[in-house]
Design a protein around this motif. Structure first.
Motif, PDB file in Angstrom:
ATOM      1  N   ASN A 267       0.909  -1.144  -0.151  1.00 44.15           N
ATOM      2  CA  ASN A 267       0.037   0.118   0.112  1.00 44.15           C
ATOM      3  C   ASN A 267       1.039   1.243  -0.078  1.00 44.15           C
ATOM      4  OD1 ASN A 267      -2.663  -1.160  -0.023  1.00 44.15           O
ATOM      5  ND2 ASN A 267      -2.646  -1.388   2.211  1.00 44.15           N
ATOM      6  N   PRO A 268       0.373   2.351  -0.459  1.00 42.18           N
ATOM      7  CA  PRO A 268       1.160   3.600  -0.588  1.00 42.18           C
ATOM      8  C   PRO A 268       1.687   3.997   0.990  1.00 42.18           C
ATOM      9  CG  PRO A 268      -0.940   3.697  -2.158  1.00 42.18           C
ATOM     10  CD  PRO A 268      -1.184   2.393  -1.329  1.00 42.18           C
ATOM     11  N   ASP A 269       0.909   3.581   2.238  1.00 39.32           N
ATOM     12  CA  ASP A 269       1.448   4.117   3.353  1.00 39.32           C
ATOM     13  C   ASP A 269       2.457   3.298   3.985  1.00 39.32           C
ATOM     14  OD1 ASP A 269       0.115   1.794   3.903  1.00 39.32           O
ATOM     15  OD2 ASP A 269      -1.705   2.501   5.022  1.00 39.32           O
ATOM     16  N   GLY A 270       2.925   2.427   2.993  1.00 37.94           N
ATOM     17  CA  GLY A 270       3.957   1.265   3.590  1.00 37.94           C
ATOM     18  C   GLY A 270       3.358  -0.022   4.262  1.00 37.94           C
ATOM     19  N   GLY A 271       2.167  -0.246   4.459  1.00 38.48           N
ATOM     20  CA  GLY A 271       1.734  -1.302   5.026  1.00 38.48           C
ATOM     21  C   GLY A 271       1.384  -2.232   3.969  1.00 38.48           C
ATOM     22  N   TRP A 272       0.688  -3.419   4.259  1.00 39.98           N
ATOM     23  CA  TRP A 272       0.076  -4.339   3.411  1.00 39.98           C
ATOM     24  C   TRP A 272      -1.479  -4.671   3.938  1.00 39.98           C
ATOM     25  CZ3 TRP A 272       5.314  -4.454   3.801  1.00 39.98           C
ATOM     26  CH2 TRP A 272       5.926  -4.523   2.525  1.00 39.98           C
ATOM     27  N   GLY A 273      -2.364  -5.010   3.118  1.00 39.49           N
ATOM     28  CA  GLY A 273      -3.671  -5.413   3.568  1.00 39.49           C
ATOM     29  C   GLY A 273      -4.169  -6.062   2.655  1.00 39.49           C
ATOM     30  N   GLU A 274      -5.168  -6.932   2.850  1.00 40.25           N
ATOM     31  CA  GLU A 274      -6.042  -7.843   1.840  1.00 40.25           C
ATOM     32  C   GLU A 274      -7.323  -8.312   2.696  1.00 40.25           C
ATOM     33  OE1 GLU A 274      -5.661 -12.163  -0.539  1.00 40.25           O
ATOM     34  OE2 GLU A 274      -3.927 -11.337   0.780  1.00 40.25           O
ATOM     35  N   ASP A 275      -8.354  -7.825   1.541  1.00 44.49           N
ATOM     36  CA  ASP A 275      -9.715  -8.048   2.259  1.00 44.49           C
ATOM     37  C   ASP A 275     -10.043  -9.624   2.030  1.00 44.49           C
ATOM     38  OD1 ASP A 275     -13.024  -7.792   1.490  1.00 44.49           O
ATOM     39  OD2 ASP A 275     -12.395  -6.209   2.454  1.00 44.49           O
ATOM     40  N   CYS A 276     -10.960  -9.961   2.911  1.00 43.74           N
ATOM     41  CA  CYS A 276     -11.667 -11.482   2.835  1.00 43.74           C
ATOM     42  C   CYS A 276     -12.420 -11.696   1.408  1.00 43.74           C
ATOM     43  CB  CYS A 276     -12.655 -11.598   4.014  1.00 43.74           C
ATOM     44  SG  CYS A 276     -11.809 -11.672   5.547  1.00 43.74           S
ATOM     45  N   ASP A 277     -12.783 -10.664   0.732  1.00 42.26           N
ATOM     46  CA  ASP A 277     -13.266 -10.769  -0.718  1.00 42.26           C
ATOM     47  C   ASP A 277     -12.395 -11.464  -1.434  1.00 42.26           C
ATOM     48  OD1 ASP A 277     -16.004  -9.982  -0.121  1.00 42.26           O
ATOM     49  OD2 ASP A 277     -15.631  -7.721  -0.562  1.00 42.26           O
ATOM     50  N   SER A 278     -11.028 -11.615  -0.974  1.00 40.19           N
ATOM     51  CA  SER A 278     -10.094 -12.355  -2.298  1.00 40.19           C
ATOM     52  C   SER A 278     -10.548 -13.673  -2.348  1.00 40.19           C
ATOM     53  CB  SER A 278      -8.872 -12.103  -1.409  1.00 40.19           C
ATOM     54  OG  SER A 278      -8.618 -12.688  -0.315  1.00 40.19           O
TER      55      SER A 278
END
Length: 649
Positions: free
Chosen positions: A537-548
């Motif tokens: 992510n642009p803020d430096g972290g990572w994230g992933e939604d359960c919709d994957s």
């Protein structure tokens, strides 16, 4: 100048690590273990309310009020209840939540109830809910039993070679299904002393049937649907003696696996079904089997000052082993002592006597695994076992534990190796549990009837073997590596079965590949690293939604950065020598910037997996120990302190 700035940065990192470590040390139980809350969706708290009314238990107004506040708080903006934080409404969870709230006295005319009812009806009404919800509705007389898929209780008497057999199903399916077969055979009716009904959740139009599921194969689905209709016609003709024998078999199965106050299978649905089964068979409340089964359910409650909910299970072995890894990564006297105390608590929980259901496929293998919960002797799992073994091996290297862990490690490895599936991978609880046609039976509309090998569990087992010195060219490790590489997605990621999702799977796989000596010079590793770098992510972290986990397989779905997923991505990158990537420094900075004053991290997102598309988990410990682990590993790499690190984790 650069070295000075870097040293100043590491000093700040030391302070952040110290704060997180102190906070986690404060949460260690006096006997040495850690256990954090394990939260699912509205389904289980709602089912708990309805269980009490099914049994006509005495009113518990204070507890009901607290659960009611919890259910109202997690209601979605669309009127229904989601399966994970900020997700879209789920019809089945919403039906149960509405029913539970009405049961405890919420006025159907109240705004939140009206919104829920409208949302449920817009999706076709309660008749379109999933199988387990329709079974609950049948228990309450809201649906005829004919609207529920038929699985004759007599199926438990079939020989093992029969295509539809309990031994071919997953452990969770077996423990949930067996007592449920008794309830279905006896056409049990909930007592429901308050007489609450929910006809307003059904539409006037006949049900259109459940929406198609991507796991269904048209041919097999048609076959099993026709079979279901035939079973409904012949069910009244089953000989009574045979039915009685089958019911007795189910009772004996449950009683043998009752598992004390930790409950049947140590999971709520099986535990609740066991209580209802004993009730249906006429066991009084004070009968030892029924009483202890009922107490097991109460131990899952989380009761706060204002709210309460019921957990699907508890995770002390998993939490303790992973926190011990984080503590050993931190190093220092206090952290090492805490890790040693946690491992001492874990050691006697190894199952060395009971040959559980896994032995049906591997009768010659000796027990030696650990379960996820406090006790679950019939159902240890490979994931926990691998993580515990790696922690113990790490302790004997770092903390001079000597031979204290040698026997436990050897037995854990022996059991793990014995449950490797033919294709080279590992499932969570069983070997070769891959009879995929069973996911087409009408009962299996959730698509989670099986426990096939998965990339994340297999990666953990590979990591364990590599850390213990297994040669990379040994036949069993080569088969495992090849299984893992075959599962890599075209974009370079791996699917995560037990964590959300591709970030979790990719972290797991990279940890394993790094442990067997693969680096970014190897094409599969480079592709995975490039994928992780691309989705930061642009803020430096990572994230992933359960919709994957979506039905139409859209793959990775971006989301706001979370502490646990950021930590997984960082640990994965560092495991294969990519720790100098600028993205890693940015990820570490994100963790530091988002650390709270109490030293820990907050995370509302659900990043744990139960059943993809059906059931997700919020591990309250994940945003606590994983970020600490990542920060400490980064510091260790920067300072060249490699001996503190476990090869496989």
């Amino acid at each position: 100048m650069r070295d000075t700035l870097e040293m100043a940065g590491l000093e700040g990192l030391d302070q952040d690590i110290d704060r997180a470590t102190e906070a986690l040390l404060a949460q260690q139980r006096p006997d040495g273990h850690w256990v954090f809350e394990l939260e699912a969706d509205a389904t289980i708290p709602a089912e708990y309310i309805l269980l009490r009314q099914h049994l006509a238990e005495p009113d518990a107004p204070e507890l009901e009020a607290k659960i009611g506040r919890y259910l109202r708080r997690i209601q979605g903006a669309d009127g229904g209840w989601p399966l994970f934080h900020a997700g879209a409404m789920d019809l089945s969870a919403s039906v149960k939540a509405y029913f539970a709230l009405k049961m405890i006295g919420d006025d159907p005319a109240a705004a939140h109830m009206a919104r829920a009812r409208a949302a449920i009806l817009a999706l076709g009404g309660a008749g379109r809910a999933n199988v387990f919800t329709r079974i609950l509705l049948a228990l309450y007389g809201e649906l005829p039993w004919g609207k529920v898929p038929t699985i004759p209780v007599e199926m438990v008497l079939l020989p093992r070679w029969f295509p539809v057999h309990l031994s071919r199903m997953s452990y969770w399916a077996r423990t949930v299904l067996v007592p449920l077969l008794v309830l279905q055979a006896l056409r049990v009716r909930a007592r429901n002393p308050r007489g609450v009904r929910i006809p307003e959740l059904f539409t006037d139009a006949p049900p259109q049937g459940p929406k198609p599921r991507s796991h269904k194969h048209p041919g097999w689905a048609l076959f099993f649907n026709v079979l279901d209709r035939g079973l409904k016609l012949v069910e009244p003709l089953w000989p009574r003696r045979t039915r009685r024998r089958a019911i007795d078999w189910c009772r004996d199965f449950v009683t043998e696996r009752l598992n004390g106050e930790d409950g049947l299978g140590a999971i709520y649905p099986a535990m609740a079904n066991a209580v209802m089964m004993y009730d249906a068979l006429g066991y009084p409340e004070d009968h030892p089997d029924r009483a202890i089964a009922r107490r097991s359910v109460e131990k899952l409650l989380v009761i706060r000052e204002d709210e309460a909910y019921c957990q699907p299970c508890v995770s002390p072995v998993w939490d303790t082993a992973l926190t011990a890894h984080a503590m050993m990564e931190v190093g220092g006297v206090a952290a090492a002592e805490a890790a040693a105390k946690g491992l001492a608590w874990l050691k006697p929980l190894q199952e060395l006597e009971v040959k559980g259901d896994w032995a049906v496929q591997r009768p010659d293998v000796r027990p030696g695994g650990w379960a996820f919960q406090y006790r679950n002797a019939h159902y240890p799992d490979l994931d926990d076992t691998a993580v515990v073994v790696m922690a113990m091996d790490r302790a004997r290297r770092q903390c001079d534990a000597g031979r204290d862990y040698d026997e436990a490690i050897d037995r854990g490895v022996e059991w793990t190796v014995g449950l490797q599936s033919k294709g080279g991978g590992w499932g969570a609880f069983d070997a070769d549990n891959e009879h995929h046609y069973l996911n087409n039976i009408p009962f299996a509309d959730h698509g989670a009837l099986l426990d096939p090998p998965t990339a994340d569990v297999s990666a953990r087992c590979i990591s364990m073997l590599a850390q213990l010195g297994e040669p990379a060219d040994s036949p069993r490790l080569v088969r495992a590596r090849d299984y893992l590489l075959r599962g890599q997605e075209a974009d370079g990621s791996w699917f995560g079965r037990w964590g959300v999702n591709y970030i979790y799977g990719t972290w797991s796989a990279l940890s394993a590949l790094g442990a067997i000596g693969m680096t970014t010079a190897d094409a599969p590793v480079k592709a995975a690293v490039d994928w992780l770098l691309a989705i930061q992510n642009p803020d430096g972290g990572w994230g992933e939604d359960c919709d994957s986990y979506s039905l139409d397989y859209r793959g990775y779905q971006p989301a706001r950065s979370t502490a646990s997923q950021t930590a997984w991505a960082l640990l994965g990158l560092m495991a294969v020598g990519a720790g100098e990537e600028p993205a890693v420094a940015r990820g570490i900075a994100w963790l530091q910037a988002n650390q709270r004053d109490d030293g820990l991290w907050r995370q509302d997102a659900y990043t744990g997996g139960g059943f993809p598309r059906v059931f997700y988990l919020r591990y309250h410990g994940y945003p606590l120990f994983f970020p600490l682990w990542a920060l400490a590993r980064y510091r260790n790499l920067k300072r060249g302190n490699a001996p503190r690190m476990a090869l496989g984790m």
